[in-house]
Design an enzyme around this catalytic site. Structure first.
Site, PDB file in Angstrom:
ATOM      1  CB  SER A  87       4.696  -5.978   8.549  1.00 12.66           C
ATOM      2  OG  SER A  87       4.165  -4.691   8.444  1.00 12.66           O
ATOM      3  NE  ARG A 145      -2.374  -0.575   3.404  1.00 13.80           N
ATOM      4  CZ  ARG A 145      -3.022   0.171   4.287  1.00 13.80           C
ATOM      5  NH1 ARG A 145      -4.261   0.530   4.083  1.00 13.80           N
ATOM      6  NH2 ARG A 145      -2.419   0.550   5.389  1.00 13.80           N
ATOM      7  CG  ASP A 171       2.607  -4.931  11.001  1.00 13.72           C
ATOM      8  OD1 ASP A 171       3.460  -5.248  11.848  1.00 13.72           O
ATOM      9  OD2 ASP A 171       1.930  -5.782  10.376  1.00 13.72           O
TER      10      ASP A 171
HETATM   11  C1  BGC Z   1       6.152 -10.408  11.370  1.00 13.27           C
HETATM   12  C2  BGC Z   1       5.946  -9.180  12.218  1.00 13.27           C
HETATM   13  C3  BGC Z   1       4.662  -8.489  11.833  1.00 13.27           C
HETATM   14  C4  BGC Z   1       3.499  -9.481  11.858  1.00 13.27           C
HETATM   15  C5  BGC Z   1       2.182  -8.845  11.466  1.00 13.27           C
HETATM   16  C6  BGC Z   1       4.914 -11.297  11.396  1.00 13.27           C
HETATM   17  O1  BGC Z   1       5.068 -12.357  10.487  1.00 13.27           O
HETATM   18  O2  BGC Z   1       7.266 -11.146  11.829  1.00 13.27           O
HETATM   19  O3  BGC Z   1       7.020  -8.286  12.088  1.00 13.27           O
HETATM   20  O4  BGC Z   1       4.425  -7.444  12.737  1.00 13.27           O
HETATM   21  O5  BGC Z   1       3.770 -10.558  11.000  1.00 13.27           O
HETATM   22  O6  BGC Z   1       2.230  -8.324  10.187  1.00 13.27           O
END
Ligand code: BGC
Length: 454
Positions: free
Chosen positions: A142, A78, A196
């Site tokens: 994320s 996004r 995130d």
């Molecule tokens: C990641 C995190 C992320 C979460 C939600 C996980 O697979 O390791 O960094 O915050 O997913 O997106």
């Protein structure tokens, strides 16, 4: 179905109920082990919780400006333009969503980052051309990164569906900035890097200072919270900063009891033995757990007796959205070529979806309880927990189960914990973090990547 078959079916469902159950006792055990792992993670000793300092504290609500945000983490990229008025209000003035083709998630890092910058270019062409000479961009990434400052971090390992080659161990801000240069978009400065969960917490905190935790329950799962910097023993230099948001990376928690279906799923995954909590809780995996149980039941002649188990043979063909449909009173049978499904089979599938999604919500609830109790042992004050993600937002009854387990664990005090859905939090929060980073830049420095604040 014969009486014997019905008895066998009942026996199987009770067995499932027991191997997927999360009792109050289990939840208390999760809390206790979470606390041990959180302590070790903060001390820098061996732990499945990475406890990553984010180099940002809670916002003041006065952050201002217009920022671009690139949000990479699930199945979509996004790109957003976010305006902050400096009074706690945010406006998402433009936003575009781009599906990430599977081959980009699993190709080379250069291909992935080139694709990402193509998306930024499209967005720029539609919403930005001719407005400003330079743009500040906050990067919501994320995945677990070893964050070194507000604007640098090395990827520790991919999670969810990503495996792009040549990115692990590299600074993702450098990779993005290089890709922007390659596409002659060097006028876009990457000013901040945020997980995130951190974005979600910061977005809520901008207008509600009682928010002290951010949670994602979507394709993946994770949480962050506000920690006293003096407790981050592995980084003593942070202590003078007062408070800092810690990205727990709870998806990698490895002390849960995995049943046979979890173990099989784990063994077949691209990240064996990693992200064990995530594999039992998050949206990417619930459909796959259900598919594995369905295949087993079909093989034993307990489900869809007219069909062959090959109808469900492809990994990840059953999605959490299918389970969610069932929970809403619809079904997914036509998608798998099943017709004239009996009432017994329908009710078996309903039970199965209930069992798998309830376990997910209860583990998530126990994990939330663990973090709240870590911050305030006796839950003496009010807490707002900012939560984003389709599992939490859209799966019927999911929130009720989380609240149920919080009541089981904390009794009346559970009323002090408010779960707040924060849509688009990860993007908006990153923009706020971008504003914090920019306001921290020494004047006249262009950009400075090394500074942090709380
Ligand atoms: C990641 C995190 C992320 C979460 C939600 C996980 O697979 O390791 O960094 O915050 O997913 O997106």
């Amino acid at each position: 179905m014969s009486k014997d078959n019905l008895n066998a079916l009942d026996g199987f469902i009770s067995h499932l109920d027991s191997i997927f159950s999360v009792t109050s006792y289990d939840a208390r055990e999760i809390i206790a082990t979470f606390h041990l792992e959180m302590g070790s993670g903060l001390a820098g000793t061996k732990s499945s919780h990475k406890m990553i300092p984010s180099f940002v504290g809670p916002p003041r609500g006065k952050e201002k400006g217009r920022y671009l945000v690139l949000d990479l983490g699930g199945t979509n990229i996004r790109v957003l333009a976010v305006e902050l008025d400096g009074k706690g209000n945010t406006t998402l003035s433009a936003g575009s969503r781009f599906v990430i083709p599977q081959e980009m998630m699993c190709g080379t890092g250069d291909e992935l980052f080139d694709y990402i910058t193509d998306c930024i270019q499209v967005f720029y062409g539609q919403h930005c051309v001719g407005r400003q000479r330079t743009y500040d961009l906050a990067f919501t990434f994320s995945f677990p990164v070893e964050q070194r400052s507000l604007v640098s971090g090395k990827l520790i390992g991919w999670t969810k569906k990503f495996t792009a080659y040549g990115v692990v161990g590299k600074d993702v801000v450098v990779l993005l900035s290089e890709a922007l240069q390659r596409k002659e978009m060097g006028f876009i400065n990457v000013v901040a890097l945020a997980n995130d969960t951190v974005g979600t917490l910061v977005a809520k905190c901008y207008s509600d200072p009682s928010c002290d935790m951010g949670v994602i329950l979507g394709t993946g799962t994770n949480a962050c919270y506000r920690e006293k910097a003096a407790r981050i023993l592995k980084s003593p230099g942070l202590a003078p900063l007062g408070e800092m948001i810690i990205n727990i990376e709870w998806g990698d928690f490895s002390q849960l009891k995995m049943n046979i279906y979890d173990q099989d799923l784990n063994r077949a995954s691209h990240n064996v033995d990693k992200q064990q909590l995530e594999k039992m809780v998050s949206g990417m995996y619930l459909g796959e757990i259900a598919r594995r149980v369905i295949v087993e039941m079909m093989t034993q002649g307990l489900l869809f007796r007219e069909a062959s188990p090959s109808a469900f043979s492809k990994e990840y063909m059953l999605h959490t959205e299918h389970l969610s449909l069932v929970a809403r009173g619809y079904d997914f049978f036509a998608d798998f070529g099943l017709r004239d499904v009996s009432e017994v089979d329908r009710s078996t599938i309903r039970e199965l979806c209930r069992i798998i999604s309830t376990r997910s919500a209860k583990i998530a609830g126990a994990a939330i309880a663990a973090v709240v109790a870590w911050m305030y042992v006796n839950i003496e004050s009010y807490h707002t927990i900012a939560i984003d993600g389709a599992l939490f937002e859209k799966y019927p009854g999911y929130q009720d189960h989380i609240e149920g387990i919080l009541r089981e664990l904390f009794g009346e005090r559970a009323k002090r914990i408010k779960l707040a859905l924060v849509r688009d939090g990860s993007g908006i929060g990153s923009a706020i973090i971008g504003a914090i980073a920019v306001s921290d830049r020494p004047s006249g420095s262009g950009h400075d990547s090394g500074r942090h604040r709380s």
